[in-house]
Every structure is written in C-alpha cells, then in structure tokens.
Scaffold this motif. Sequence first.
Motif, short mmCIF file in Angstrom:
data_model
loop_
_atom_site.label_atom_id
_atom_site.label_comp_id
_atom_site.label_asym_id
_atom_site.label_seq_id
_atom_site.Cartn_x
_atom_site.Cartn_y
_atom_site.Cartn_z
N ALA A 27 52.51 72.63 -35.96
CA ALA A 27 53.36 73.50 -36.79
C ALA A 27 54.83 73.28 -36.47
O ALA A 27 55.68 73.19 -37.37
CB ALA A 27 52.97 74.96 -36.59
N GLY A 28 55.14 73.17 -35.18
CA GLY A 28 56.53 72.93 -34.78
C GLY A 28 57.05 71.61 -35.31
O GLY A 28 58.20 71.50 -35.75
N SER A 29 56.20 70.58 -35.28
CA SER A 29 56.59 69.28 -35.80
C SER A 29 56.83 69.33 -37.30
O SER A 29 57.80 68.75 -37.81
CB SER A 29 55.49 68.25 -35.48
N ASN A 33 61.46 69.04 -39.44
CA ASN A 33 62.16 68.34 -40.51
C ASN A 33 61.51 68.69 -41.85
O ASN A 33 61.16 67.82 -42.64
CB ASN A 33 62.12 66.83 -40.27
N TYR A 34 61.34 69.97 -42.06
CA TYR A 34 60.62 70.50 -43.22
C TYR A 34 61.41 70.29 -44.51
O TYR A 34 62.64 70.44 -44.50
CB TYR A 34 60.38 72.00 -42.97
N PRO A 35 60.75 69.92 -45.63
CA PRO A 35 59.31 69.67 -45.77
C PRO A 35 58.92 68.20 -45.63
O PRO A 35 57.77 67.85 -45.74
CB PRO A 35 59.05 70.13 -47.21
N VAL A 36 59.92 67.32 -45.37
CA VAL A 36 59.67 65.88 -45.35
C VAL A 36 58.63 65.50 -44.30
O VAL A 36 57.83 64.59 -44.51
CB VAL A 36 60.99 65.12 -45.12
N SER A 37 58.62 66.21 -43.17
CA SER A 37 57.71 65.87 -42.08
C SER A 37 56.25 65.99 -42.46
O SER A 37 55.38 65.43 -41.77
CB SER A 37 57.99 66.76 -40.87
N GLY A 38 55.94 66.69 -43.54
CA GLY A 38 54.55 66.84 -43.94
C GLY A 38 54.13 65.95 -45.09
O GLY A 38 53.03 66.09 -45.62
N ALA A 49 53.28 64.41 -34.59
CA ALA A 49 53.16 65.68 -33.85
C ALA A 49 52.48 65.50 -32.50
O ALA A 49 52.47 66.45 -31.70
CB ALA A 49 52.38 66.68 -34.69
N GLY A 50 51.89 64.33 -32.26
CA GLY A 50 51.19 64.10 -31.00
C GLY A 50 49.86 64.84 -30.92
O GLY A 50 49.44 65.26 -29.85
#
Length: 297
Positions: A27-29, A33-38, A49-50
């Motif tokens: 969730a933190g990941s 860089n929301y929303p691009v990170s998803g 996110a590891g």
Amino acid sequence: MNQASMTVSDVIAAHFDALTRAEKQLAGSLLDNYPVSGLGSITTVAENAGVSTPTVARMVQKLGFRGFPDFQARLHHELEATLSNPIAKHDRWAANAPGTHILNRFADAIMTNLRQTLAQMETADFDRVAALLADRRRTIYIIGGRITKALADYLFTHLQVIRPSVTQISANPSSWPHYVLNMQAGDVLVIFDIRRYEQEMETLARAARERGVVIVLFTDPWASPVAKAAAHVFRVHIEAPSAWDSSVVTLFIVEALIEAVQSSGWAETSDRLKTLEGLFEASRLFRKPRQEAPGKT
C-alpha cells in the motif's frame, strides 16, 4: 461512503489498518507515486513494492476489487480524469447532457459535489485548519494556480483584514525562494491546486515543508501531488457540466473557514475593521449615498 465514489487511495486508506505487514508495504509503495505506481503489470507492481505477486492479488481483493484488472481499470479512470483538458471535459458532458436547462444541470451537479465533499470531510479536520489560520503566532502564506488564483485572492483579501501577518505569494515561481526564505517553522502555507496540477506547486510545497511549515491543500478528489507534503488536505468535488471544473464548493469551504477564523478572534478583528473603515473614509474609496438638501423632496 459508497466505495464507488471513492478514489483508490481513499479505499486503501480506509482498509489500511486491516492489512497485513506485507500488504501495508505494498500500500505504501502504491501511494508513493500514486496512481502511476499501480499501472504496471502485477509482477512489476509486486517487485517495486518488494512483495510477492500473490500478495498483490490478495490485497486488491481485500480492498473490494474483483481482481487486479478491475483495480487497474479504476486507476486508469482516475488518471484520465486528472488529465482531462477543457475540450475533453466539455465533450464528455455534452454527450451525456440531459434535456434540461443548463441552470438545472449546474444546480444538480453542484449539490452533488457539495454532498460528496461534506460526506468525506471530518469536522475535526476543518476545525484544526481554522485554528491554524486563527493562530496569530503563525504567518499565513497563500498561493493559487492559473484558475485557483481567484480563490487564493479571495481568502487572502479576507484574512488580511481579520488578522495580521498574511502574505499572498506571487504566481511567478522565480520569486518563490524569497518567500520561502522568510518562512518559519510553524507558519502555514495554503495551496490551491486542482487538476491539471501545476508542477511548480509540488516544488514549493517540499521547500516549505523542509522549513517546518504546515501545508494546507485545497485540491480535488484525485489529489494534487502536493498532498504528499500537506498536513491537511481538503479534497473537493469539482465536476460540472462544463469545459471547466467548478470552484463553488471550494469557495464554500473557504468562506466557512473565513467565518470560523473571524469568530475565534472577533475582539481583535472588530478593532481592525474599525481602523480599516477609518482608512476607507479618509481615502474616500467608496461612494457615499447622495443626501438631499433639507426641504427638498
């Protein structure tokens, strides 16, 4: 609130305490860089996110989505909404416009915006911002963007009457370092930034936060990048049957804050108003009603 009217980041925040340690890491990941990170593949999201791919799949279902594709579809919809230019917004509304007068359509949209905004807002958060703005020990800085500058002007015009130490920051980014230079820890920076977000606002917010400044952000449901640096965020619904976003509900909150600040220190504000009226009188700024000579009708 209905999850369909919430952004993905809202959904994550609402479920955060129920997530496992690995899911909280994910969730933190996603929010970093929301929303691009998803928006990458499920494998890429997991690697960034590891965490494992099954962790991603489990968490999105725990959040109420049917699966990762459904989760990403919501993110794509949000991203499209934040990037919409005036022409695209006009075309979208025109294609779905009901056969009623524009006044009725606007009224319906604004009332919906107001209900949705108030449903998301905690009165305690509002009160904390009002207390910050009323605290005479803090200098207040205010800035708006290309369109929202009008809202920043409105808030500044009233606050500078109500209390001392209120500064409106110039729209020219080259002058911003001079304002930041004077900021002290505990001061307040009010930023107005709605879609399409202005890149320099995030830079200003980061610089101010590094000096210990408390940032208050007025933005939209998708949230300006400034939100990452802000201590308080008003996420206002702004959709309207127009090529332009609506500022009505944002102004509603601004006016409510003005009244809250004014009321909290009315004795001082009253004295300032009396002094200001004397200055208006001396400068003959306002036109007085014409008085008829005695005996005339």
